[in-house]
Write an enzyme that holds these catalytic residues in place. Structure first.
Site, PDB file in Angstrom:
ATOM      1  N   ARG A  12       0.853  -1.199   0.000  1.00 13.85           N
ATOM      2  CA  ARG A  12       0.000   0.000   0.000  1.00 13.85           C
ATOM      3  C   ARG A  12       0.895   1.258   0.000  1.00 13.85           C
ATOM      4  O   ARG A  12       1.145   1.847  -1.046  1.00 13.85           O
ATOM      5  CB  ARG A  12      -0.963  -0.028   1.204  1.00 13.85           C
ATOM      6  N   ASP A  13       1.426   1.636   1.158  1.00 10.04           N
ATOM      7  CA  ASP A  13       2.265   2.837   1.234  1.00 10.04           C
ATOM      8  C   ASP A  13       3.505   2.669   0.363  1.00 10.04           C
ATOM      9  O   ASP A  13       3.958   3.610  -0.303  1.00 10.04           O
ATOM     10  CB  ASP A  13       2.662   3.092   2.699  1.00 10.04           C
ATOM     11  N   HIS A 203       3.995   5.103  12.884  1.00  8.24           N
ATOM     12  CA  HIS A 203       4.284   4.950  11.451  1.00  8.24           C
ATOM     13  C   HIS A 203       5.318   6.005  11.068  1.00  8.24           C
ATOM     14  O   HIS A 203       5.015   7.195  11.057  1.00  8.24           O
ATOM     15  CB  HIS A 203       2.957   5.146  10.696  1.00  8.24           C
ATOM     16  N   HIS A 205       8.551   7.493   8.533  1.00  8.01           N
ATOM     17  CA  HIS A 205       9.284   7.499   7.263  1.00  8.01           C
ATOM     18  C   HIS A 205      10.729   7.872   7.559  1.00  8.01           C
ATOM     19  O   HIS A 205      11.004   8.620   8.493  1.00  8.01           O
ATOM     20  CB  HIS A 205       8.644   8.477   6.273  1.00  8.01           C
ATOM     21  N   CYS A 236       3.747   9.262   0.530  1.00  6.19           N
ATOM     22  CA  CYS A 236       2.452   9.784   0.104  1.00  6.19           C
ATOM     23  C   CYS A 236       2.645  10.646  -1.136  1.00  6.19           C
ATOM     24  O   CYS A 236       3.383  11.630  -1.098  1.00  6.19           O
ATOM     25  CB  CYS A 236       1.829  10.629   1.222  1.00  6.19           C
ATOM     26  N   ASN A 245       9.157   4.683   3.719  1.00 12.69           N
ATOM     27  CA  ASN A 245       8.855   4.289   5.095  1.00 12.69           C
ATOM     28  C   ASN A 245      10.121   3.740   5.748  1.00 12.69           C
ATOM     29  O   ASN A 245      11.076   3.388   5.063  1.00 12.69           O
ATOM     30  CB  ASN A 245       7.834   3.143   5.090  1.00 12.69           C
TER      31      ASN A 245
HETATM   32  N1  COA Z   1     -13.074   4.568  -4.382  1.00 17.18           N
HETATM   33  C1  COA Z   1     -13.235   4.663  -5.713  1.00 17.18           C
HETATM   34  N2  COA Z   1     -13.575   5.793  -6.335  1.00 17.18           N
HETATM   35  C2  COA Z   1     -13.784   6.873  -5.568  1.00 17.18           C
HETATM   36  C3  COA Z   1     -13.644   6.841  -4.184  1.00 17.18           C
HETATM   37  C4  COA Z   1     -13.272   5.627  -3.584  1.00 17.18           C
HETATM   38  N3  COA Z   1     -13.068   5.519  -2.276  1.00 17.18           N
HETATM   39  N4  COA Z   1     -13.924   8.063  -3.696  1.00 17.18           N
HETATM   40  C5  COA Z   1     -14.221   8.835  -4.746  1.00 17.18           C
HETATM   41  N5  COA Z   1     -14.133   8.121  -5.873  1.00 17.18           N
HETATM   42  C6  COA Z   1     -14.346   8.579  -7.241  1.00 17.18           C
HETATM   43  C7  COA Z   1     -15.687   9.202  -7.479  1.00 17.18           C
HETATM   44  O1  COA Z   1     -16.626   8.230  -7.808  1.00 17.18           O
HETATM   45  C8  COA Z   1     -15.393  10.140  -8.618  1.00 17.18           C
HETATM   46  O2  COA Z   1     -15.314   9.407  -9.810  1.00 17.18           O
HETATM   47  P1  COA Z   1     -15.704  10.056 -11.211  1.00 17.18           P
HETATM   48  O3  COA Z   1     -14.731  11.175 -11.444  1.00 17.18           O
HETATM   49  O4  COA Z   1     -15.538   8.919 -12.190  1.00 17.18           O
HETATM   50  O5  COA Z   1     -17.119  10.540 -11.035  1.00 17.18           O
HETATM   51  C9  COA Z   1     -14.010  10.631  -8.324  1.00 17.18           C
HETATM   52  O6  COA Z   1     -13.401   9.617  -7.514  1.00 17.18           O
HETATM   53  C10 COA Z   1     -13.983  11.942  -7.577  1.00 17.18           C
HETATM   54  O7  COA Z   1     -14.829  11.838  -6.452  1.00 17.18           O
HETATM   55  P2  COA Z   1     -14.913  12.962  -5.334  1.00 17.18           P
HETATM   56  O8  COA Z   1     -15.862  12.512  -4.281  1.00 17.18           O
HETATM   57  O9  COA Z   1     -15.142  14.288  -5.990  1.00 17.18           O
HETATM   58  O10 COA Z   1     -13.511  12.873  -4.696  1.00 17.18           O
HETATM   59  P3  COA Z   1     -12.244  13.809  -4.885  1.00 17.18           P
HETATM   60  O11 COA Z   1     -11.864  13.965  -6.305  1.00 17.18           O
HETATM   61  O12 COA Z   1     -12.438  15.007  -4.052  1.00 17.18           O
HETATM   62  O13 COA Z   1     -11.146  12.853  -4.222  1.00 17.18           O
HETATM   63  C11 COA Z   1     -10.536  11.197  -2.585  1.00 17.18           C
HETATM   64  C12 COA Z   1     -11.199  12.517  -2.859  1.00 17.18           C
HETATM   65  C13 COA Z   1     -10.262  11.093  -1.115  1.00 17.18           C
HETATM   66  C14 COA Z   1     -11.445  10.068  -3.016  1.00 17.18           C
HETATM   67  C15 COA Z   1      -9.243  11.084  -3.413  1.00 17.18           C
HETATM   68  O14 COA Z   1      -8.516  12.253  -3.288  1.00 17.18           O
HETATM   69  C16 COA Z   1      -8.405   9.919  -2.976  1.00 17.18           C
HETATM   70  O15 COA Z   1      -8.752   8.759  -3.190  1.00 17.18           O
HETATM   71  N6  COA Z   1      -7.226  10.195  -2.411  1.00 17.18           N
HETATM   72  C17 COA Z   1      -6.327   9.173  -1.994  1.00 17.18           C
HETATM   73  C18 COA Z   1      -5.354   9.727  -1.037  1.00 17.18           C
HETATM   74  C19 COA Z   1      -4.322   8.708  -0.658  1.00 17.18           C
HETATM   75  O16 COA Z   1      -4.522   7.500  -0.671  1.00 17.18           O
HETATM   76  N7  COA Z   1      -3.137   9.219  -0.339  1.00 17.18           N
HETATM   77  C20 COA Z   1      -2.038   8.414   0.038  1.00 17.18           C
HETATM   78  C21 COA Z   1      -2.213   7.724   1.327  1.00 17.18           C
HETATM   79  S1  COA Z   1      -2.236   8.804   2.716  1.00 17.18           S
HETATM   80 ZN    ZN Z   2       3.297   6.613   5.195  1.00 15.89          ZN
END
Ligand code: COA
Ligand code: ZN
Length: 302
Positions: A12-13, A203, A205, A236, A245
């Site tokens: 994952r990370d 956790h 890094h 991240c 990490n």
């Molecule tokens: N799983 C799958 N798809 C997701 C989702 C999830 N958990 N959450 C949102 N989406 C999809 C929506 O369906 C939408 O899809 P579309 O563009 O095809 O309609 C799109 O993502 C945007 O959705 P929205 O609610 O507007 O979210 P956003 O664009 O503001 O993004 C997060 C917010 C949190 C979902 C996104 O930024 C994210 O997944 N970030 C991951 C951060 C991460 O893992 N960082 C590293 C670890 S700390």
């Molecule tokens: Zn981390």
């Protein structure tokens, strides 16, 4: 002998920041092999937006095809309700909810304010309601790469909120390697005092080379659970300057040499670390996989 518990986060990370997509079969094979090494937990993947984290767009397939080994919990990172529903459907053993204690990092990583994330994750906790244990990972607890210091009172405010809502555990994250050992000791003491009954995980890094020193400071302060990443991969993608990490096998090797019981079979783990450069296509930071254990002696030069 103090028992320590490791959560392996490499798939994952570790993988989420890698530029080249790692084939699903490789992820599954690695998780299955890690499941035989004695980990308490493996954070297999994340149920995030595939646009935000394309590397983990195969989360359902990974969760559906890995072998579940009794005693090894499979946890998954979840940013919102949509992610929680996907995680429940995949029969994760734990949901690891995530938000940042820094306003700026939360906006960058999750595209909403801390208040919105806190409310959203609280809805998730209500929605899950006892079906699956919940952990909350709080990012940037030791400093934010954009804002600088994150006051301990802010960390405690969010930690207390989630403790009040019945989570099983909290993970205190040093997202970009800003923590130093004195700060870690202070944080560990404060967290253990405030939340003696929660699973508390630290956790780290190794961005600035303080990772192993921070592990030691945490262990000496009474923390028994740690996240680590095979080979020291990770970071991240939405935190500027993020890098690997702490390296699981280096930390485990150190702690075992000191007499701690980590539950890990290093002789099984090290070959997996040595195979990692082939999977990711580049060298990895871990050192023990290259140097060998301190008990691996060299022949006398001819
Ligand atoms: N799983 C799958 N798809 C997701 C989702 C999830 N958990 N959450 C949102 N989406 C999809 C929506 O369906 C939408 O899809 P579309 O563009 O095809 O309609 C799109 O993502 C945007 O959705 P929205 O609610 O507007 O979210 P956003 O664009 O503001 O993004 C997060 C917010 C949190 C979902 C996104 O930024 C994210 O997944 N970030 C991951 C951060 C991460 O893992 N960082 C590293 C670890 S700390
Ligand atoms: Zn981390």
């Amino acid at each position: 002998m103090t028992r320590l518990y490791f959560n392996e986060v490499v798939t994952r990370d570790g993988f989420q920041i890698e530029p080249r997509f790692i084939p699903t079969d490789d992820k599954i094979a690695l998780i299955d092999a890690l499941s035989q090494c004695g980990y308490a937990k493996i954070e297999a993947t994340s149920f995030t937006s595939p646009k935000a984290i394309p590397m983990l767009r195969d989360a359902e397939e990974v969760m559906g095809r890995i072998q579940r080994v009794p005693g090894v919990e499979i946890t998954v990172l979840v940013p919102n309700l949509r992610g929680a529903e996907r995680a429940l459907e995949s029969h994760a053993d734990e949901l690891n909810l995530v938000m940042s204690t820094s306003e700026t990092h939360n906006q960058t990583n999750l595209r909403q304010s801390r208040a919105q994330s806190q409310a959203g994750l609280t809805d998730v906790i209500r929605h899950v309601a006892g079906r699956t244990p919940i952990n909350v990972s709080l990012s940037t607890c030791f400093g934010c790469p954009m804002e600088g210091d994150v006051p301990l009172s802010e960390v405690m405010r969010f930690a207390q909120h989630f403790a009040d809502h019945g989570v099983r555990g909290l993970t205190v994250c040093d997202t970009t390697g800003m923590a130093h050992p004195s700060q870690v000791q202070h944080m560990a003491e404060a967290m253990l005092k405030a939340f003696p009954r929660l699973q508390l995980t630290f956790h780290f890094h190794n961005t600035r080379g303080m990772g192993l020193a921070n592990i030691l400071a945490a262990v000496k302060s009474g923390i028994t659970r740690f996240d680590g990443s095979l080979g020291g991969l990770g970071g991240c993608p939405y935190a500027p300057g993020a890098s690997g990490n702490i390296c699981s096998e280096d930390a485990i090797h150190m702690l075992q040499a000191m007499g701690y019981d980590t539950g890990i079979d290093l002789d099984r783990l090290l070959p997996l670390a040595r195979a990692l450069p082939e999977i990711v296509g580049h060298d990895v930071p871990g050192q023990v996989a290259k140097a060998g254990k301190i008990t691996d002696l060299h022949p006398v030069p001819a």
